[in-house]
Scaffold this active site. Structure first.
Site, PDB file in Angstrom:
ATOM      1  N   GLY A   1      25.272  39.779  52.858  1.00 46.89           N
ATOM      2  CA  GLY A   1      24.978  38.423  52.381  1.00 46.89           C
ATOM      3  C   GLY A   1      23.469  38.302  52.217  1.00 46.89           C
TER       4      GLY A   1
ATOM      5  N   HIS B   1       2.643  30.482  27.336  1.00 49.13           N
ATOM      6  CA  HIS B   1       2.700  31.924  27.112  1.00 49.13           C
ATOM      7  C   HIS B   1       1.425  32.557  27.656  1.00 49.13           C
ATOM      8  CE1 HIS B   1       3.564  35.732  25.165  1.00 49.13           C
ATOM      9  NE2 HIS B   1       2.311  35.735  24.707  1.00 49.13           N
TER      10      HIS B   1
END
Ligand code: FAD
Length: 464
Positions: free
Chosen positions: A181, A439
């Site tokens: 997990g 960007h």
């Protein structure tokens, strides 16, 4: 007269509730048996992330040549130094909570608290003396502890829990981790980076089974790449120490030899010994304290928050419950909304997820769409040398609403909040994809995945 509120437990649930209640003018007492910050700060979120940061720094050093860098001498690590860094980070945060408590006039009592009556908390202090604190309202925030497996006894040295693992006394030559997990998978990468042979055993058919399958597939591939052995669909039956090796028998008859075993199969709620049954506070079959949407138990004036309510086992959910319970204890009418709970998993690379997994979308009986965008198509990911990963978006085919966002890759645990906000605000994938994203950033992958839902991602080649 200000309301007197007593909180048992100063983890991220209890301490946040205490500060909010003090901000609202309550007279607040916190009873804490150990250290403020609870599991999250002392044995969980923060120390593990400090260890992971050391492991990541080591990995970067190992890849220095890829960046045109030269490292003089051998690349290695000093376990004591790693521990010291982690302990310093924890100590700084603990001091921070103490000073917040001081500034808000919160009374901290060190000792074990239990309900004597719906308005009295009895505290057994470290020196054995008892003290009764009378309150108008009480919040139970006692958290959870590592769950064990019958026939496998923790000894803190060879068969360990996550509490022992964060102490990082040594890196064994080999370790078997029971449970792939969140906690088991995070530790698998840490131990592997520091050189241990790691075997993960998972009862369910795959690792990180609560995640979207496309996401856990990436992590399973990373396990293979980094030579972490995953044995899935198999139970651990027993672990026995034989001289200096642990022999672990699996349900398929296989016996795995390792120097250490880490059991990370889940958490047990700290709800025993709190006097709950005597006062009439109802608990569920797992020992979780039952609460309504206002986080009040069946006994008026007694609230419960965090792991002990058995809901999410996430620090930020505990803290949010703390805010809601504090408001309600002081007369508010707030309710918990669990519809968007972002989660972060600090594997290498990280995972961030919010909203529906694809399996859940399939079970909804209404059409859905998916959009995906790979990290390797991002300039920023190449610049960072982090090209493994993807963003996956699930949307409603009719309304176009974003239903789920799943990210595996660098900074996924930070990036997920754009997705969580989109779901929470009911945004569509058209809206998400048409927003200008800076960007070069990893967040461009979220925009492109949203556009990919409509097969309009600019940096995805046309399908033949
Ligand atoms: P806890 O943090 O468990 O605090 C409960 C406090 O109550 C403890 O300080 C305890 O000493 C005290 N207490 C208990 N009984 C009594 C009593 N009778 N009297 C007085 N005091 C008492 N979650 C995340 O969101 N992100 C992560 O990255 C993350 N990483 C984790 C890594 C590990 C290894 C582990 C084990 C957990 C991690 N978690 C993470 C989970 C997170 O730590 C828990 O969800 C969170 O700590 C729960 O907060 P809480 O306030 O409910 O309880």
């Amino acid at each position: 007269m200000p309301t007197h509120l007593t909180i048992i437990g100063a983890g991220p649930g209890g301490y946040v509730a205490a500060i909010r209640a003090a901000q609202r003018g309550a007279h607040v007492t916190v009873v804490e048996n150990s250290e403020v910050g609870g599991t999250c700060l002392n044995q969980g979120c923060i120390p593990t992330k400090a260890l992971i940061a050391s492991a990541e720094a080591l990995m970067h050093m190992r890849h220095a040549a890829d960046f045109g860098l030269e490292v003089a001498g051998t690349i290695g690590y000093n376990l004591a130094g790693i521990r010291e860094r982690k302990d310093k980070i924890v100590a700084t945060q603990v001091r921070g909570i103490h000073s917040l408590f001081k500034s808000w006039g919160i009374n901290l009592i060190t000792g074990k608290g239990a309900l004597l009556a719906p308005d009295i908390v009895r505290v057994v202090q470290k020196d054995g003396t008892t003290m009764d604190v009378k309150s108008d309202k009480i919040i139970i925030a006692t958290g959870s502890r590592p769950a064990g497996i019958p026939h496998i006894a923790f000894d803190a040295e060879h068969i360990i829990s996550s509490d022992d693992a964060v102490r990082l006394k040594k890196i064994p030559k080999s370790i078997l981790i029971v449970g792939a997990g969140v906690i088991g998978s995070e530790f698998a990468f840490v131990y592997r980076t520091f050189g241990a042979e790691v075997t993960l055993v998972e009862m369910l058919p795959r690792a990180l089974s609560t995640e979207d399958e496309d996401i856990s597939d990436i992590i399973e591939r990373e396990f293979k790449k980094t030579k972490i052995k995953l044995i899935a669909g198999v139970k651990v039956e027993k672990s026995e120490k034989e001289s200096d090796v642990i022999l672990t028998t699996l349900s398929n008859g296989q016996v795995v030899r390792s120097e250490m075993v880490l059991v990370s199969i889940g958490r047990s709620m700290n709800s025993d010994g709190l006097g709950l049954d005597d006062v009439g506070v109802l608990r569920g079959t797992r020992g979780e304290v039952l609460v309504n949407e206002k986080l009040e138990t069946n006994v008026p004036g007694v609230y419960a928050i965090g792991d002990v309510t058995g809901k999410f086992f996430l620090a930020h959910v505990a803290s949010h419950q703390g805010l809601v319970a504090a408001e309600n204890a002081l007369g508010g009418q707030e309710t918990m909304d669990y519809s968007v709970v972002p989660s972060g998993i600090f594997t290498m690379p990280e995972i961030g997820s919010a909203g529906l997994r694809e399996k859940e979308a399939q079970n909804r009986n209404s059409a859905y769409r998916t959009g995906k965008f790979q990290y390797r198509a991002l300039g920023k990911a190449h610049a960072m040398g982090e090209i493994t990963g993807m963003v996956k978006i699930i949307s409603d085919a009719v309304t176009d609403a974003v239903l789920g966002v799943h990210i595996c890759g660098a900074h996924a645990t930070d990036l997920i909040h754009e997705g969580a906000l989109a779901i929470r605000m009911g945004a569509t994938t058209r809206q998400l994809g048409s927003m200008i994203h800076a960007h070069p950033t990893l967040a461009e992958a979220v925009m492109e995945a949203a556009e990919d839902v409509h097969e309009q991602a600019v940096h995805v080649p046309r399908e033949k």
